[in-house]
Design an enzyme around this catalytic site. Structure first.
Site, mmCIF file in Angstrom:
data_model
loop_
_atom_site.group_PDB
_atom_site.id
_atom_site.type_symbol
_atom_site.label_atom_id
_atom_site.label_comp_id
_atom_site.label_asym_id
_atom_site.label_seq_id
_atom_site.Cartn_x
_atom_site.Cartn_y
_atom_site.Cartn_z
ATOM 1 N N ALA A 233 -71.223 6.939 -60.099
ATOM 2 C CA ALA A 233 -72.676 7.081 -60.025
ATOM 3 C C ALA A 233 -73.256 7.047 -61.433
ATOM 4 C CB ALA A 233 -73.044 8.392 -59.341
ATOM 5 N N GLU B 73 -65.000 13.451 -60.106
ATOM 6 C CA GLU B 73 -66.217 14.273 -60.216
ATOM 7 C C GLU B 73 -65.942 15.685 -60.715
ATOM 8 O OE1 GLU B 73 -67.164 11.241 -56.938
ATOM 9 O OE2 GLU B 73 -65.431 12.389 -57.635
ATOM 10 N N GLU C 178 -65.925 5.741 -53.388
ATOM 11 C CA GLU C 178 -66.566 6.068 -52.114
ATOM 12 C C GLU C 178 -67.190 4.833 -51.478
ATOM 13 O OE1 GLU C 178 -67.952 10.688 -52.611
ATOM 14 O OE2 GLU C 178 -68.896 9.223 -53.937
#
Length: 257
Positions: free
Chosen positions: A65, A131, A111
Site C-alpha cells: 500500500a 505489515e 493481498e
C-alpha cells in the site's frame, strides 16, 4: 476509460490490466485502486471479455500500500475512507481473474494477487505480508486468504515475522499455480488466460462461484450449491453446443448463452 495508474488492453477474449506506478514499485494508493475497480466494472459489462489478466510488469507486481496516504491517519479517518469497499468488489468480480506476478508482491500487493483466482509467477517473484514491521497488520484479506492458501503455521510465520516466500516456496505451499522464466511470464500468462476465455462463459462463471463457495461453507452445503448450478447449466445453449461438439469431434463455439 482514461487511466493514470493503469495500462489497459484487450485481445482474444482477455482484458489485460497492468499496474503502472513504477516509480514507487506500483504502490497501491486509493486512486489506483479506484481506477482498478472502475476498469474491472467495465470489463465485467463487456461481453467480449471472458477473462481478465492482472500484472505489474517484469520488475514488480506491487510492493504494498501507499504508506504516505496512511502514516499520519487516525483510526476514524481510515474507517471513513472505506477503502476496503474496493477490495470487496474485487472479491465479488464474476469473471476469472488471473494474476501474473514478477518481483515483489508484498503487503497489499500480496493481498491483491491472492484476491485473484489463479497466480502465475516468474522465478523472481516474492510474496509477503510485512505489515507487522510498520506496527500494523494485513487488512485487505492477508490473514484470511493467506491462512486458507498456505495453512495456519506458515501464515503465522509470514504475518508475525514478516518473512517472505520465494516463488518456489510459494508454489510448494500452494499459494501460486506455476512458475515460469521472467522473460516468458506475460506470454505464458496471456496464453493461460486465453485458454480460460475459450471455455463456456456461463459455466466458467458458475464454476468460479462454486469453488469460492467451498471456502466458507460446510461440505454438505457446498455440494448442494454445486449440484444446483450443475443442473442449471443444462438450460444453456453452451451446454448443448459443448456436448454436441464433443459427439461430432469438433471444437465447440461457445456464445455465452
Amino acid at each position: 476509460m482514461e487511466t493514470k495508474y493503469l495500462l489497459v488492453s484487450q485481445a482474444n477474449g482477455v482484458g489485460t490490466i497492468r499496474l503502472n506506478r513504477p516509480q514507487v514499485l506500483n504502490a497501491l494508493n486509493l486512486a489506483l485502486m479506484d481506477e482498478l475497480v472502475r476498469t474491472l466494472k467495465e470489463m465485467e459489462r463487456d461481453e467480449e471479455i471472458r477473462c481478465v489478466l492482472l500484472t505489474g510488469g517484469s520488475r514488480c507486481f506491487a510492493a504494498g500500500a501507499d504508506i504516505d496516504e496512511m502514516a499520519e491517519a487516525s483510526s476514524v479517518e481510515m474507517l471513513l475512507k472505506d477503502q476496503f469497499a474496493q477490495w470487496e468488489y474485487i472479491r465479488r468480480f464474476s469473471k476469472p481473474l488471473l494474476a501474473a506476478v514478477s518481483g515483489y508482491a508484498l503487503g497489499g500487493g500480496c493481498e491483491l494477487a491472492m484476491a485473484c483466482d489463479m497466480i502465475i509467477a516468474s522465478e523472481t517473484a516474492e510474496f509477503g505480508q510485512p505489515e507487522i514491521k510498520l506496527g500494523v497488520m494485513p487488512g485487505a484479506g492477508g490473514t484470511q486468504r493467506l491462512t486458507r492458501a498456505v495453512g495456519k503455521a506458515r501464515a503465522m510465520e509470514m504475518v508475525l515475522t514478516a518473512r517472505s516466500l520465494s516463488a518456489r516456496e510459494a508454489l510448494a505451499a500452494g499459494l501460486i499455480n506455476r512458475i515460469v522464466p521472467v522473460e516468458l511470464l506475460e506470454q505464458e500468462a496471456r496464453e493461460w488466460a486465453e485458454e480460460v476465455a475459450a471455455q463456456a462463459p456461463v459455466a466458467v462463471r458458475l464454476a468460479k462461484q462454486s469453488v469460492l463457495k467451498a471456502l466458507d461453507t460446510p461440505l454438505e452445503t457446498g455440494l448442494d450449491y454445486e449440484q444446483k448450478l450443475f443442473f442449471f447449466l443444462f438450460s444453456t445453449e453452451d451446454q448443448k453446443e459443448g456436448m454436441r461438439a464433443f459427439k461430432e469431434k469438433r471444437r465447440p463455439r461457445f456464445q455465452g448463452k
